[in-house]
Scaffold this motif. Sequence first.
Motif: not given
Lengths: 715, 273
Positions: A147-156, A158-171
């Motif tokens: 939820q935290k990853i998704r929250h900041y993905r939304k907040k920060n 498009k240019e950060k999507y790759e970063f957040y998606d990678a973290h969520e993928r592993v989690l």
Amino acid sequence: MNYRERIRILRDKKIKDTLEKRKQKGYMDLDDNGGVAVPDDFSFTPVSNSSDGGFYGAVGFSVNMAKLADAHPVYVDPLEILAGRRMVMLLDYQGGWPGKWPDHLMPYDGLKKELDEYDIISGIGSNQHYACDYQIGISLGYHGLIQKIRHYRKKNGKEKYEFYDAHERVLRALLRLIERHIDEISFKISVEENEEIRENLKEMLECNKNILTAPPKTFLEVCQWLGWFYQVSWMYNREGAGMQIDQFLYPFYKKDKEEGRLDDEKATFILADLLLLNPNYYQLSGPDENGNDMTNELSFLVLRAAHWLNSSANITIRIHDKINEELLKKGVEYLFKDGNGWPRFSGDKGLMNYARNENVTRKMAVERIAVGCNWMALPGREYPLNDCVKINVAKVFDIAYHEMMNGEDYSMDILWKKFVCHLERGVDITARGINFHLDNMHKHMPELWGNLLMHNAIEQGVDMTLSAEFVNIGVDGAGIAVVADSFAALEQRVVKDRCLSWKEIYDAILADFKGENKRIQQILSHSEKYCQGKGLGDKWADKVNREFTKQIKEKKMPKNRILIPGWFSWANTIGLGKKVGATPNGRKAGEPINHGANPNAGFRKDGAATAMSNGIAMVQPGFGNPAPFQLELDPGIGMEDGGVERIMDLIRGHFEKGGTLINVNIVNKEKIFAAHKDPELYPDLVVRVTGFTSYFITLSPEFRKLVVDRMIDTI
Amino acid sequence: MKGMVADIQRTSVHDGPGLRTTVFLKGCNMRCAWCHNPETLQSKQEIIYYAEKCIHCGKCEEGCYTGARVLCGKEYRAEEILDIVEEDRVYYGKSGGMTVSGGEPSAQPEFLLEIVKEAKKRDINVGIETNFSMDLDIYQELLPYIDCWMVDIKIYDEEKHQRYTGISNKKILSNIRKLDPYLKCGLIIRTPVIEGVNSEKEELKKIAGFAGSLKNLWYYELLPYHPLGLSKQTESSKDMKRFETPNKEKLKKYAEEFGRIYQMKVKISNISV
């Protein structure tokens, strides 16, 4: 079957598993990681996203990490209470730790020549070596982290999507791994006939179901939660930093006991299982912010759990003025009783010098805990890369000495100036290497797992290498005794005694002390040495340490980066020694350099541990990164009346003098020599190799020799 | 004044309680056939020769750097000794400190007194390993400065004592008896157990009985023979002999029995039985 008996069976199984693992993987010159051999039919092929066939970046690592977690075999032992076990590591598919640097994408050819010249271990491409703040994890639970990853993905954006998606993928891959274990546990319950074991499996099942969807609420749940986090940390990049375990688990322990869910026997069993799964680096006791001792019931239970397991462990007790004497005594007793090289001891007084660094408070120095071979880190806030960057000062001396001898004027003063000058170059190239690493590592291999429990990383969408609150990079010197003894030998034999000339010594060094030069080697090697006490060796060690410390501390770094000096070679004594020619202390070309801050062998004829302790305490750089005292003790001392108390006095004394860390090996000399000859005869022999412990049988002959050669008489 | 010191050994764990720095004074009035420290027998400087380290280079006169020939004996003042002892003060804890040993430390009585006085001045715990065979007044003078007395009774039979150590034990036993009431701090009686000399139960029992009758005995300790002294060749070591190592199991049984009979603590090589 009681808990103790179960652990005894699991210990025997671990020894068998270790032998099997060695057969499968060959020698493992690293920490015993608690892993088991992977089944023969296991296969995994990473997918490449680069022209060189490797995988890089957030996408490359996250996709492959998820694939590996999905392919990872399940492991449920009905005698245990925790599920899961380490088997394979992603970096093994990139050539082993630290993985392959993408030279074709981020070349640093300009740095390589100078790094090689000074034989600097640059840290470029090194990963992990920080400490997570586990409070973040257990307050949110795995789903909360998503939820935290998704929250900041939304907040920060498009240019950060790759970063957040990678973290969520592993989690999410971890959650699938837990789900597969839940299936396995359910199946095992359905076929288990023994009522006691079935009940155990049911408890394991409920625990895993709970932590899949919510933060851990019980002692068992938090240990299983950690078990899974550690498993993925290790699978990703061999991360093994633990925590201040007695404080961290205490609220769960207390609550469960108060509510009748837990007694000390069961708590010990759960802890022993956690240590079996993850022999990570844990700290016990130490002072709180106000100087009060933090020892609690769990401090003792963690030691007891490690004793039950009687295997390798990496537990450090932080010693301070108000330390619970019983805990210290218990720790020393277990050192002798089990002879596995644990616990280690860290010294609060010396470590508090961390507060001398820029922007560091006393509170932070207290909270910075022992979580690695030789190193400390501030959980969740600091990226220290400790133990990854080494300057081989013996090599620096080697260059300076040859440069002087190839000139026309020779003197101690000229040699010192040249040493200082080359050290400056060495420190400069080291700093440039560190900055290159920090600027580029996120593009190569972001810390996709550790970022979850670091402050700033998820909030900012930036890898910890760039977002950590403190980037306090540890730079260790290696070879201090070789350098100090070399300066001392030259001063004693050329300047004071005048029994040898500069040229005579240099000719002997060029001949590597062969033939007629043997006598010159004898004269040199019988000169005054570091750790003899108040002699030339100690004088030069002090001078070298002060210069090294000054240069590291004064090195200007960009952004919020600083460098912190320490003395530690890790097990690189062999590799670093190979690059250094014969030295004026009588050491032949290519021979290993001294270990960490320890003196060269034969430093005193009585091998006095107190003299060594004094010397090592003297060369502490004094900014909170350790120069450890590696101590080898005969098991007989512990059997004698007052033996344990003597070692307690030695430990307290070293820390009173400002020492920072003591690593101890309790090994019978004859046993270790016999085991070196035929390791198969001692499958359960555990040794402290340097900052880490390992089964002796898993070590290569070269690493075994490293331990054997240190068996000098200390006490 | 200066005294002749054979060696100063740090981190000693077998010369009294705690971690200690042991100062070995040179000179001894006994000539025990099993001596562990033959290099301390003479009061003058001498060369110790370690045959196994000699490479036969023929350059002895230019100085030996293999460790085969080592000069033993250096003059120190009491203050210099204590400066070295103080380097390890931080490790002494509640029970450690300095032990003066030998040779026979009371063979340099005035110097010994200076050392222990200096130690007390610096608040260092003092132990002494002595054979108690000199004049009583030497030990009486030391009394206020010693925290732990370690006294050897090697053989109970006087004639045998004379034969194996070169002197009678009459004065030793008498001195112990006379000083016992004043050794308020603790007395350890020790016997080096030498096979074929004093390892028989009856012999040891007499010493144990004597030890058990002392008012201030802390414990009685048996020290099984080891041939360490033979590796050090000196002028005085030529009369030394190799003995068999006593059977430890046998000693353990004796020690347990002595402890029971005489109601005292008995140790073997610093391990309580």
